[in-house]
Design a protein around this motif. Structure first.
Motif, PDB file in Angstrom:
ATOM      1  N   ASN A 115     -24.957 -65.937  -0.418  1.00  0.00           N
ATOM      2  CA  ASN A 115     -23.566 -65.835  -0.857  1.00  0.00           C
ATOM      3  C   ASN A 115     -23.016 -64.415  -0.863  1.00  0.00           C
ATOM      4  O   ASN A 115     -23.725 -63.466  -1.144  1.00  0.00           O
ATOM      5  CB  ASN A 115     -23.391 -66.475  -2.246  1.00  0.00           C
ATOM      6  CG  ASN A 115     -24.485 -66.103  -3.225  1.00  0.00           C
ATOM      7  OD1 ASN A 115     -25.628 -65.900  -2.840  1.00  0.00           O
ATOM      8  ND2 ASN A 115     -24.145 -66.022  -4.487  1.00  0.00           N
ATOM      9  N   ARG A 116     -21.734 -64.323  -0.539  1.00  0.00           N
ATOM     10  CA  ARG A 116     -21.031 -63.027  -0.529  1.00  0.00           C
ATOM     11  C   ARG A 116     -20.867 -62.515  -1.958  1.00  0.00           C
ATOM     12  O   ARG A 116     -20.420 -63.242  -2.842  1.00  0.00           O
ATOM     13  CB  ARG A 116     -19.659 -63.192   0.122  1.00  0.00           C
ATOM     14  CG  ARG A 116     -18.820 -61.933   0.090  1.00  0.00           C
ATOM     15  CD  ARG A 116     -17.428 -62.158   0.646  1.00  0.00           C
ATOM     16  NE  ARG A 116     -17.417 -62.104   2.090  1.00  0.00           N
ATOM     17  CZ  ARG A 116     -16.681 -61.257   2.833  1.00  0.00           C
ATOM     18  NH1 ARG A 116     -15.896 -60.374   2.250  1.00  0.00           N
ATOM     19  NH2 ARG A 116     -16.716 -61.285   4.123  1.00  0.00           N
TER      20      ARG A 116
ATOM     21  N   HIS B 160     -18.007 -55.484   0.464  1.00  0.00           N
ATOM     22  CA  HIS B 160     -18.757 -56.569  -0.168  1.00  0.00           C
ATOM     23  C   HIS B 160     -20.195 -56.584   0.365  1.00  0.00           C
ATOM     24  O   HIS B 160     -20.545 -55.774   1.241  1.00  0.00           O
ATOM     25  CB  HIS B 160     -18.078 -57.916   0.125  1.00  0.00           C
ATOM     26  CG  HIS B 160     -16.733 -58.063  -0.530  1.00  0.00           C
ATOM     27  ND1 HIS B 160     -15.944 -59.178  -0.368  1.00  0.00           N
ATOM     28  CD2 HIS B 160     -16.028 -57.237  -1.351  1.00  0.00           C
ATOM     29  CE1 HIS B 160     -14.816 -59.030  -1.072  1.00  0.00           C
ATOM     30  NE2 HIS B 160     -14.847 -57.858  -1.661  1.00  0.00           N
TER      31      HIS B 160
ATOM     32  N   ASP C 241     -23.458 -62.392   2.529  1.00  0.00           N
ATOM     33  CA  ASP C 241     -22.647 -63.290   3.357  1.00  0.00           C
ATOM     34  C   ASP C 241     -23.328 -63.634   4.682  1.00  0.00           C
ATOM     35  O   ASP C 241     -22.847 -63.273   5.756  1.00  0.00           O
ATOM     36  CB  ASP C 241     -21.235 -62.738   3.585  1.00  0.00           C
ATOM     37  CG  ASP C 241     -20.226 -63.861   3.885  1.00  0.00           C
ATOM     38  OD1 ASP C 241     -20.664 -64.994   4.214  1.00  0.00           O
ATOM     39  OD2 ASP C 241     -19.015 -63.617   3.781  1.00  0.00           O
TER      40      ASP C 241
ATOM     41  N   ASN D  67     -21.553 -62.090   8.374  1.00  0.00           N
ATOM     42  CA  ASN D  67     -20.137 -61.758   8.278  1.00  0.00           C
ATOM     43  C   ASN D  67     -19.954 -60.243   8.175  1.00  0.00           C
ATOM     44  O   ASN D  67     -20.480 -59.620   7.258  1.00  0.00           O
ATOM     45  CB  ASN D  67     -19.538 -62.452   7.048  1.00  0.00           C
ATOM     46  CG  ASN D  67     -18.037 -62.580   7.134  1.00  0.00           C
ATOM     47  OD1 ASN D  67     -17.374 -61.795   7.808  1.00  0.00           O
ATOM     48  ND2 ASN D  67     -17.499 -63.581   6.454  1.00  0.00           N
TER      49      ASN D  67
ATOM     50  N   THR E 237     -11.617 -60.898   6.304  1.00  0.00           N
ATOM     51  CA  THR E 237     -12.068 -60.692   4.924  1.00  0.00           C
ATOM     52  C   THR E 237     -12.425 -59.215   4.760  1.00  0.00           C
ATOM     53  O   THR E 237     -12.522 -58.474   5.745  1.00  0.00           O
ATOM     54  CB  THR E 237     -13.303 -61.558   4.607  1.00  0.00           C
ATOM     55  OG1 THR E 237     -14.378 -61.160   5.478  1.00  0.00           O
ATOM     56  CG2 THR E 237     -13.030 -63.040   4.810  1.00  0.00           C
TER      57      THR E 237
ATOM     58  N   VAL F 246     -18.035 -56.096   5.024  1.00  0.00           N
ATOM     59  CA  VAL F 246     -19.297 -56.345   4.318  1.00  0.00           C
ATOM     60  C   VAL F 246     -20.268 -55.240   4.715  1.00  0.00           C
ATOM     61  O   VAL F 246     -20.348 -54.880   5.885  1.00  0.00           O
ATOM     62  CB  VAL F 246     -19.881 -57.712   4.714  1.00  0.00           C
ATOM     63  CG1 VAL F 246     -21.223 -57.949   4.022  1.00  0.00           C
ATOM     64  CG2 VAL F 246     -18.904 -58.830   4.377  1.00  0.00           C
TER      65      VAL F 246
END
Lengths: 785, 156
Positions: A194-195, A295, A298, A323, A364, A367
């Motif tokens: 999970n991000r 972030h 992901d 991602n 988004t 990352v």
């Protein structure tokens, strides 16, 4: 042992100022004549910019300047670089679209910077920013990984076909396929890592300053690596030579990776300061931090494990979609590749491994590295596969691990995915953790919980990670565009106090204490006599900073090497003072002695002689300070075993972590108190990832979890007290035998937590974060089945 | 602009503030008491916690004009005049209850209020009380340990 030397829990030198409100963080600094910057950010995930109208904002009270992407282009500055080049399977270089600090053509994520308003006060800047009018033409938002690579998907960057940055692989595909072909059992699993949103409690901040007389530029910024920021400003974003640039990262309130990178805002404050001739200050609001700090994680992964009849691992293969977000943050390309796939052997003897990773652009937030960076993702997929394998083979989860651990007499151990582990004893950390957690007594506790109506489960993870990054030549061969050595300068002052200048940066790691302990140990001085200076390019020599659990293994080694030079020079001086041959002089416990005699000189006497050289060797320079740089020979490989025990309320799906045990081998421990603290914090972030945290976007690319109201940060009541222990095998290639502790907690813990949840409710797998809703549904689905 | 009078760390202070000025802005920007930190914009993190008339308050949630006539204590005012750390401050140092130091002022102010109110606080009560203070470094383990020790030592 010297007082306060290696192995003692010296209380921290940094605490006095932090506990009395005297820390100096960037937002605490006020520069004469300073102005305030507020950014105009995109409300759209993906949109063409048709016009940016600044006239009204410029007329607003107190406004000094309104700058846009067109101004950047006119000045030919502001393109943020990527620091790592990955090549795809077919040999082509990754797609590098570039990243302008203020965008002019189109916005690519909610929060993308379009303009900056500089005004006399923060309120004036905020009010004027609302008057900047941007005409957008919305485009379809590519939010999820599957959506972004689907045929006909809108392109985040025109040059990245199918939104693919690279399609990379590692390992021997043929050998791995052969291993699967002869397997007794193949276990498969699809999972999501999970991000996460890093959320250091100090929001990012920057002050740019320009000296009109000298042309010197100074940037105060919340960075883990001020020298790296200066290098990137000089070579890429500002184009000003290093000797005209100073970067200061004073007290920094946590980083966890998110403060490694060179961000648009810090560059813009410096550039704007040069344009207006006054200091420009910017401090992120938390809402801005959510949509502009890089972030973490992901990944969407399909993975498989091949086993023989006895449960021995024959092969592992995986396909991951990673991602990248809207732009390539500096180290983003390396995270799912060389920091991830190279760890897929874990602590096991798996002989054949093959990994394919496709990096994808989406609308988004970018990352990049977050505590562990690639290694938590690797550990999670391995350990989940092992648990599922145990379940499907009808084996005990501890037995299957024990059977596959690399034996302690097999080091150095060459994995099939490039790394060579130098040392470790994985059975020892496993045994110690099982004992500490009372694994054997668990069924009794489960029964007791059941009587109370609770579902109790236990989970285990055995892991290894690679840190202490990294040998520069190796990094270069893998596409890194930097060297990863570290510098130190040790100055012994005339009356015997010591200043250590380090390129590492402390933003919670306690370097001011632990690095002082190195001097205490080696020179026999008290830690009170030692001050550690960091965080200012005008003070310490060029070096690469703090991330990847490298500060002690790389930076600490540089310090020790500099101290060894001090001792070597001290021996020459002492030999002269004692009228002995240099070869007969020993140094121990702060004293130079002539072997076989009672003649001695205290360290302080020798230091004084170096500065008042009335009686002094003819060919020796006066003074006593030395520099060293250290480029590591290999990564370091901390390892360990984490065990988690949870209780779940079957009516609500709420999971409570009842106990968490971590036994880690981080090599030689300098300060046990600090090491335990690092493990606590890492484990909290791991439990957070497993049970609470997760960035949520809607299908328009709006960040739903955009504040602490919507993003579940671990709070005191969510977490247990931890049981932490260490086992030591020394690193074989640095003089201290140290490995690194910053990331182990976040790497080892998530699979232990998820394993415990699965054990409690009797399911094969559950995705992170295992929220009450997910757990409740899993319990319900299991009942139906 | 309204004019307010208050006592901050035992000293009388007069200030002209806008109606919208928050107490934390008064402390940090007008009085240069930068030990009180701002970590969020939704009153969640608690880094800005101070005492108003002896009770812990998130200073980002209170207007400066509301502090008119009141007694405010910040982290800078917690140690004794001789520089001696308060029992809570000393316990945080003793038990390594801080790493980067950013949440620390708010944690210490909040914990100080707790141990005054409930000197016998249990671990569960401490964890529940600290619900409004976020720390990303320590995993709370050593914070809880420090608060417990301070409570047992008689608080303050």
């Amino acid at each position: 042992m010297a007082q306060g030397g290696i192995g003692s829990s010296v209380k921290r030198k940094e605490d006095a100022r932090f506990l009395t409100g005297r820390g100096t963080y960037v937002d605490d600094i006020v520069r004469p004549g300073q102005t305030h910057a507020v950014f105009v950010r995109s409300p759209h995930a993906h949109a063409k910019i048709k016009a940016v109208k600044t006239a009204e904002a410029l007329k607003a009270p107190g406004v000094v300047a309104v700058l846009t992407g067109a101004d950047l282009a006119a000045d030919k500055v502001g393109n943020l670089p990527a620091g790592w080049l990955i090549h795809s399977k077919d040999g082509t270089p990754m797609v590098e679209p570039g990243h302008m600090a203020l965008v002019a053509d189109k916005v690519r994520h909610v929060g993308d910077q379009v303009a900056v308003v500089v005004a006399e006060t923060k309120d004036q800047a905020r009010e004027a920013a609302a008057l900047v009018e941007v005409d957008y033409e919305p485009l379809p938002a590519m939010v999820g990984l599957a959506q972004a690579i689907a045929p006909g998907a809108a392109l985040v960057h025109d040059q990245a076909k199918a939104n693919t940055c690279y399609d990379w692989h590692l390992g021997d595909k043929a050998a791995t396929d052969a291993a699967f072909a002869k397997a007794h059992k193949v276990v498969t699993l699809d999972l999501v890592n999970n991000r996460l949103i890093p959320n250091a409690i100090e929001p990012r901040a920057a002050i740019g300053e320009f000296d009109r007389v000298t042309g010197d530029l100074t940037l105060y910024t919340t960075s883990q690596n001020p020298h790296l920021i200066r290098l990137l400003l000089s070579a890429f974003t500002m184009g000003v030579p290093e000797h005209k640039l100073r970067v200061v990262a004073p007290d920094v309130g946590g980083g966890f990776g998110s403060k490694i990178f060179h961000y648009a805002e810090e560059f813009v404050t410096l550039w704007a300061a040069r344009r207006i001739g006054r200091p420009v200050k910017w401090t992120a609001t938390r809402s801005e931090a959510f949509m502009s700090d890089a972030h973490g994680r992901d990944h969407v992964t399909h993975c498989e494990l091949a086993l023989d009849k006895e449960g021995r691992f024959l092969g592992l293969r995986e396909r991951t979609l990673a991602n990248m977000g809207a732009y390539l943050s500096q180290f983003a390309p390396s995270v799912p590749t060389y920091l991830h796939a190279t760890l897929l052997a874990g602590c096991y003897t798996t002989p054949a491994i093959y990994s394919e990773v496709r990096a994808v652009f989406t609308n988004t937030v970018p990352v990049d590295a977050y505590r562990g960076a690639g290694r938590p993702e690797a550990t999670y997929l391995i350990e989940r596969l092992v648990d599922v394998a145990a379940r499907e083979m009808g084996m005990d989860r501890v037995d299957i691990r024990r059977k596959n651990l690399i034996p302690k007499d097999k080091f150095p151990y060459q994995t099939p995915v490039a790394l060579q582990y130098d040392s470790g004893d994985y059975q020892a950390t496993l045994d110690a953790a099982l004992k500490k957690a009372d694994w054997a007594g668990f069924e009794k506790r489960r029964a007791e919980a059941k009587a109370r109506g609770k579902l109790r489960g236990i989970g285990i993870s055995t892991y290894v990670e690679a840190c202490g990054i990294a040998p520069s030549a190796v990094v270069g061969a893998l596409g890194g565009r930097v060297g990863l050595w570290e510098s130190a300068h040790v100055r012994v002052h005339p009356t015997g106090s010591i200043t250590i200048f380090t390129g590492a940066h402390s933003h919670g790691q306690s370097h001011e204490t632990t690095f002082a302990q190195l001097a205490a140990e080696k020179l026999g001085v008290s830690t009170d006599q030692v001050e550690v200076v960091h965080g200012d390019t005008a003070k310490s020599a060029f070096a690469m900073g703090t991330y990847g659990s490298r500060s002690l293994a790389v930076g600490g080694t540089a310090i020790v090497n500099a101290i060894d030079k001090i001792i070597a020079k001290g021996k020459k001086i002492a030999a002269h003072l004692l009228e002995a041959s240099e070869g007969d002089v020993d140094f121990k416990d702060g004293k130079f002695t002539v072997r076989g005699t009672d003649r001695a000189k205290a360290f302080g006497e020798v230091v004084l002689a170096a500065y008042i050289p009335h009686k002094y060797p003819a060919n020796l320079e006066p003074g006593l300070e030395e520099s060293a740089v250290y480029d590591p020979k290999n990564f370091t490989f901390p390892a360990g075993c984490h065990i988690c025990e949870v209780e779940i309320d079957p009516d609500t799906g709420v999971t409570q972590v009842i106990a968490f045990t971590a036994v880690d081998d981080v090599g030689t421990v300098i300060n046990p108190m600090v090491v335990e603290g690092q493990v606590h914090g890492g484990v909290a972030q791991g439990i957070g990832q497993a049970l609470l945290e997760g960035a949520q976007y809607d299908d328009q690319g709006q960040l739903l979890s955009g504040s602490f109201l919507g993003y579940t940060m671990p709070r005191a009541g969510d977490l247990p007290s931890y049981q932490v222990g260490t086992e030591v095998t020394a690193c074989t290639h640095n003089p201290l035998g140290v490995k690194g502790v910053g990331e182990v907690g976040a790497i080892g813990s998530p699979p232990a937590v998820i394993g415990a949840v699965c054990d409690a409710i009797g399911v094969r797998h559950i995705e992170m974060p295992a929220t009450p809703e997910r757990v409740w549904r899993a319990i319900r689905d299991a009942k139906k089945a | 602009m309204p004019s307010i009078s208050l006592r901050v760390n035992g000293k009388s202070v007069r200030a002209e503030v806008e109606g919208r000025t928050l107490l934390v802005e008064l402390l940090r920007e007008k009085l240069a008491l930068t030990g009180t930190h701002v970590g969020c914009d939704t009153s969640q993190c608690g880094a800005c916690t101070v005492h108003v008339d002896g009770r812990s308050v998130k200073s980002c949630t209170m207007l400066a004009v509301e502090a008119d006539g009141r007694e405010v204590t910040t982290i800078e005012g917690l140690a004794g005049a001789d520089g001696k750390l308060s029992p809570v401050q000393a316990a945080f140092a003793e038990h390594h209850g801080l790493q980067c130091g950013f949440c620390t002022p708010g944690m210490v102010m909040s914990a100080t209020d707790l141990v005054r109110r409930n000197p016998g606080a249990t671990e569960a009560q401490i964890r529940e009380w600290l619900e409004g203070n976020l720390c990303r470094c320590t995993g709370y383990h050593n914070i809880v340990k420090a608060v417990k020790a301070a409570a047992q030592a008689g608080g303050k």
